[in-house]
Scaffold this motif. Sequence first.
Motif, short mmCIF file in Angstrom:
data_model
loop_
_atom_site.label_atom_id
_atom_site.label_comp_id
_atom_site.label_asym_id
_atom_site.label_seq_id
_atom_site.Cartn_x
_atom_site.Cartn_y
_atom_site.Cartn_z
N ASN A 76 48.33 45.96 7.96
CA ASN A 76 49.69 46.29 8.55
C ASN A 76 50.34 47.18 7.52
O ASN A 76 50.78 46.97 6.47
N LYS A 77 50.07 48.59 7.74
CA LYS A 77 50.58 49.64 6.85
C LYS A 77 52.23 49.36 6.50
O LYS A 77 52.45 49.81 5.72
N SER A 78 52.76 49.50 7.68
CA SER A 78 54.31 49.40 7.40
C SER A 78 54.81 48.01 6.51
O SER A 78 55.73 48.51 5.66
N ALA A 79 54.20 47.16 6.62
CA ALA A 79 54.49 46.03 5.73
C ALA A 79 53.67 45.95 4.34
O ALA A 79 54.15 45.22 3.63
N LYS A 80 52.74 46.92 4.36
CA LYS A 80 51.88 47.04 3.08
C LYS A 80 51.19 45.71 2.67
O LYS A 80 51.23 45.04 1.60
N TYR A 116 50.59 44.77 -1.08
CA TYR A 116 50.48 45.88 -2.12
C TYR A 116 51.88 46.74 -2.27
O TYR A 116 52.55 46.57 -1.35
N GLU A 117 52.19 47.51 -3.20
CA GLU A 117 53.59 48.44 -3.29
C GLU A 117 53.04 49.78 -3.45
O GLU A 117 53.62 50.73 -2.88
N ASN A 118 51.79 50.28 -3.82
CA ASN A 118 51.56 51.63 -4.06
C ASN A 118 51.22 52.31 -2.85
O ASN A 118 50.07 52.00 -2.37
N THR A 119 52.11 53.24 -2.25
CA THR A 119 51.40 53.82 -0.87
C THR A 119 50.43 54.78 -0.93
O THR A 119 50.06 55.32 -0.08
N ALA A 120 49.81 55.09 -2.27
CA ALA A 120 48.76 55.98 -2.80
C ALA A 120 47.62 55.24 -2.43
O ALA A 120 46.34 55.80 -2.49
N PHE A 121 47.31 54.05 -2.06
CA PHE A 121 46.18 53.24 -1.91
C PHE A 121 45.62 53.52 -0.48
O PHE A 121 46.39 53.85 0.46
N ASP A 122 44.49 53.91 -0.47
CA ASP A 122 43.71 54.40 0.69
C ASP A 122 42.41 53.82 1.22
O ASP A 122 41.96 54.15 2.36
N TYR A 123 42.15 52.63 0.53
CA TYR A 123 40.88 52.08 1.06
C TYR A 123 41.03 50.52 0.56
O TYR A 123 41.36 50.31 -0.57
N PHE A 124 40.83 49.48 1.28
CA PHE A 124 40.88 47.98 1.10
C PHE A 124 39.79 47.31 1.45
O PHE A 124 39.56 47.12 2.45
N ILE A 134 33.73 43.49 3.69
CA ILE A 134 34.13 44.35 4.71
C ILE A 134 35.43 45.23 4.04
O ILE A 134 36.25 44.77 3.02
N ALA A 135 35.53 46.23 4.56
CA ALA A 135 36.43 46.99 4.20
C ALA A 135 37.15 47.88 5.20
O ALA A 135 36.83 48.01 6.29
N ILE A 136 38.66 48.44 5.03
CA ILE A 136 39.42 48.95 5.94
C ILE A 136 40.06 50.13 5.42
O ILE A 136 40.42 50.02 4.25
N ARG A 137 40.31 51.26 6.16
CA ARG A 137 41.25 52.31 5.52
C ARG A 137 42.58 52.08 6.28
O ARG A 137 42.71 51.38 7.43
N PRO A 138 43.60 52.88 5.79
CA PRO A 138 45.04 52.24 6.44
C PRO A 138 45.05 53.06 7.70
O PRO A 138 46.32 52.73 8.50
#
Lengths: 112, 114
Positions: B67-71, B25-33, B48-52
Motif C-alpha cells: 500500500n504505497k499511499s499508506a507506506k 516505512y516513512e522514507n518515500t525514497a525506498f524503491d524495493y521491498f 519474495i520482493a516487490i517494487r512500489p
Amino acid sequence: DTAVSQTPKYLVTQMGNDKSIKCEQNLGHDTMYWYKQDSKKFLKIMFSYNNKELIINETVPNRFSPKSPDKAHLNLHINSLELGDSAVYFCASSQVGIGTAFFGPGTRLTVT
Amino acid sequence: QQQVKQSPQSLIVQKGGISIINCAYENTAFDYFPWYQQFPGKGPALLIAIRPDVSEKKEGRFTISFNKSAKQFSLHIMDSQPGDSATYFCAARNALSGYNKLIFGAGTRLAVHP
C-alpha cells in the motif's frame, strides 16, 4: 555450488585479541557487504564495497577494518575485541541496480 | 528517516492457518521491498520482493501486499506449515543511497504448530 561463503563459522576469543573473518562469493556480483546481527536478531549494515572500493561505511568503530582484495572477496578484521562485539556477522553480495542481496551462512563471534 | 517498523515481534499460527506480518516505512525514497526468511544458524534468504508500482505479488503460498499511499507492506503466508517456522525480516532499499543498501525491520519469529 554458487554461493556466498564465510570462514570461520564460529569464532571464540578473548577480549583484546585481533581476529579476521573471510568472505568469498562466486555469484559474479560486484558489490559485497558486512552485516551485524545482534542478540535480538536485528540486522544492520556495517560496510559495503563495490569493485574493491568502499562505498558504505556506517558508524562502526574504527577497530573494524574491511578489506577487499578483489570483487569476489571481502574480509573483516577486528582489532582489540570487546564483549559488545559478540554477534553474528553476515557477508552478503549483490549486483548494482538489482535489489536482491544474497547472504552467507554467518560467523558467530563470541568474545569472552 | 531510514527506519522500517515491523510487527508483530512473534507470531504463533496453527498448521493450515494464515500468517500475516506487517511493515511500515516513512522514507518515500525506498524503491524495493524484499522479505527474507532466516532459519536458526543460517543466513537470511530472499523469499519474495516487490517494487512500489505493484500492489500485490504472489509466489506459491507467499504473497506481498503493498500500500504505497499508506507506506505499508505485508507478507501473507497461506496454509502455513511447521516448516515455515523461522524468523522473517522485511527490508527496504533506498534508491538514493545507491548500491542496494538494505534497511531491515526488527524481525518476526513465526512458530507454526502442527
